[in-house]
Design an enzyme around this catalytic site. Structure first.
Site, PDB file in Angstrom:
ATOM      1  N   GLY A 172       3.170  -3.520  -3.947  1.00  0.00           N
ATOM      2  CA  GLY A 172       2.942  -3.823  -5.350  1.00  0.00           C
ATOM      3  C   GLY A 172       3.237  -2.579  -6.173  1.00  0.00           C
ATOM      4  N   ARG A 173       2.284  -1.630  -6.142  1.00  0.00           N
ATOM      5  CA  ARG A 173       2.373  -0.447  -7.008  1.00  0.00           C
ATOM      6  C   ARG A 173       3.663   0.350  -6.823  1.00  0.00           C
ATOM      7  NH1 ARG A 173      -2.883   1.827  -6.227  1.00  0.00           N
ATOM      8  NH2 ARG A 173      -3.334  -0.127  -5.192  1.00  0.00           N
ATOM      9  N   CYS A 233     -16.839   3.325 -27.297  1.00  0.00           N
ATOM     10  CA  CYS A 233     -18.079   4.091 -27.421  1.00  0.00           C
ATOM     11  C   CYS A 233     -18.726   4.225 -26.054  1.00  0.00           C
ATOM     12  CB  CYS A 233     -19.014   3.410 -28.402  1.00  0.00           C
ATOM     13  SG  CYS A 233     -18.221   3.097 -29.969  1.00  0.00           S
ATOM     14  N   TYR A 238      -1.322  -2.119 -11.952  1.00  0.00           N
ATOM     15  CA  TYR A 238      -2.779  -2.045 -12.060  1.00  0.00           C
ATOM     16  C   TYR A 238      -3.173  -1.321 -13.350  1.00  0.00           C
ATOM     17  CZ  TYR A 238      -2.163  -3.196  -7.156  1.00  0.00           C
ATOM     18  OH  TYR A 238      -1.768  -3.794  -5.989  1.00  0.00           O
ATOM     19  N   GLU A 258       4.908  -6.065   1.664  1.00  0.00           N
ATOM     20  CA  GLU A 258       4.575  -6.634   0.344  1.00  0.00           C
ATOM     21  C   GLU A 258       3.984  -5.564  -0.564  1.00  0.00           C
ATOM     22  OE1 GLU A 258       2.089  -9.908   1.639  1.00  0.00           O
ATOM     23  OE2 GLU A 258       0.403  -8.573   2.042  1.00  0.00           O
ATOM     24  N   GLY A 266       0.783  -1.227   0.000  1.00  0.00           N
ATOM     25  CA  GLY A 266       0.000   0.000   0.000  1.00  0.00           C
ATOM     26  C   GLY A 266       0.817   1.280   0.000  1.00  0.00           C
TER      27      GLY A 266
END
Ligand SMILES: *Cc1c(COP(=O)(O)O)cnc(C)c1O
Length: 400
Positions: free
Chosen positions: A263-264, A339, A368, A261, A225
């Site tokens: 991620g981003r 569209c 992500y 841990e 996070g």
């Protein structure tokens, strides 16, 4: 924002471009900022592309996987890497598959039901962390977009349910499960100071639990996070500050091993989405650029409701006999080919000049991004993928 030079030379657009050399350099800096007793796992769900996982190999201590699919894919890509297996709804098939893999070093057990299912299926010792949804309080999670804890959620168990799990773990039927500690992943998007406050609360709560029950809980996984800032692509999570704070925390708990841990915060900055402007138009007082591709390739801005940062790579050549549409000194809304009015990559972005035929390079597309996008919607072609390899020279060959 430093842009990979190869972006201008791409022939097939749209394309994803991953700078694996930059990723490795970044991961080395993250590792160097962390004290020894902090294990760094990469949360594969942020970006599970095989070359990305492989680039991180050796720079992270392991990978966090949250499904049977991630488990199989990550293990096939980095077979010798330790895995931590999480996820709020582990099926019997996923539990069986994970038990067959010795690479799964830690289980993040999310409920009493899962503890029962794991104990019944385990045919070997299994090292377990209980995932707890702790109320962190103190306003630490106020205003966080992706809170997964500290409030009602399907993730982990309430603190009040932990005592029952501890009682079960003390019975013979659960003898194969070895309780190693506590896991908590409470939110995504926290800057270093808030992230530290949350880590301190998780560790404090775990130490209290261990003391009350006379247990040696010597591992705490404080989750991922760590924030990335889409409004400032040059900014990075303050790893040195976070590392210093964790060192102070570890000094107060001499037998503790911490695990994180992210991620981003590891991969967001190593990915780029390159495309070209197909059309520019003026509609009821506002300017729109329509690019090849869109949010079915890069869903991040639509999901988060932000403008994806981008750079214009001007292309001077215009091969057509008809007029070239464009805007100068104008806020322009950048849309894709879908569209739907939701297919917006950037809203009212200020650009000095933008013409049909110019290229756009969207930054921060390494987490992500492709893997959370709805690829099949409208049946447009998929993007190309390019991986810029590590430019670190190999050690010189020995002289004959
Ligand atoms: C998604 C997730 C992470 C990674 O979150 P980031 O915000 O990408 O750092 C880590 N742990 C768990 C349990 C997760 O669900």
């Amino acid at each position: 924002m430093s842009v990979p030079a190869t972006a201008a030379a791409l022939t097939e657009l749209p394309a994803y471009l991953y700078d694996l050399a930059a990723l490795r350099a970044h991961a080395r800096r993250v590792r160097a900022a962390l004290p020894d007793r902090v294990e760094l796992y990469y949360a594969a769900k942020a970006n599970p592309e095989a070359p990305v996982l492989a680039a991180l190999h050796g720079l992270v201590d392991g990978y966090e996987v949250s499904s049977g699919g991630e488990l199989a894919h990550v293990h096939a890509t980095v077979p010798d890497a330790p895995l931590a297996f999480g996820g709020p709804g582990k099926s019997p098939e996923e539990i069986a598959a994970a038990l067959r893999l010795p690479a799964v070093r830690r289980w993040h057990v999310e409920s009493e039901r899962e503890l029962h299912a794991l104990a019944a299926a385990a045919d070997r010792p299994v090292d377990v962390l209980l995932r707890v949804n702790l109320p962190v309080g103190g306003g630490a999670l106020d205003g966080v977009a992706l809170a997964m804890g500290g409030r009602p959620t399907p993730f982990g168990m309430d603190p009040g349910q932990v005592a029952r799990c501890l009682a079960l773990l003390a019975t013979p039927a659960f003898a194969r499960l070895r309780l190693r500690g506590i896991h908590a992943h409470l939110a995504s998007g926290l800057p270093a100071a808030e992230q530290l406050r949350v880590a301190e609360r998780i560790v404090g709560w775990s130490a209290g639990l261990a003391a009350r029950h006379g247990l040696a809980l010597d591992e705490v996984n404080v989750g991922g996070g760590m924030a990335v800032d889409y409004e400032d692509p040059d900014a990075r999570f303050d790893w040195p500050r976070f590392g210093r704070g964790l060192a102070e925390l570890l000094a107060r708990h001499p037998s503790l091993t911490l695990r994180i841990e992210p991620g981003r915060a590891l991969t967001a900055h190593c990915g780029w989405y390159a495309t070209e402007v197909l059309d520019v138009k003026h509609s009821h007082g506002e300017d729109f650029a329509v690019v090849r591709g869109g949010t079915h390739h890069l869903r991040t801005p639509a999901t988060r409701g932000h403008s994806q940062p981008f750079t214009v790579l001007p292309v001077d050549h215009w091969p057509h006999p008809w007029p070239r549409p464009g805007v100068t000194d104008s806020p322009v809304t950048v849309c894709g080919q879908l569209c739907t009015p939701k297919d917006v990559l950037a809203s009212r972005a200020p650009v000095p000049a933008l013409r049909a035929g110019d290229r756009l390079l969207f930054a921060m597309a390494g987490a992500y991004a492709w893997n959370i996008s709805h690829h099949e919607f409208l049946m447009h072609p998929r993007p190309a993928f390019h991986y810029l390899a590590d430019r670190t020279p190999d050690p010189p060959a020995e002289a004959p």
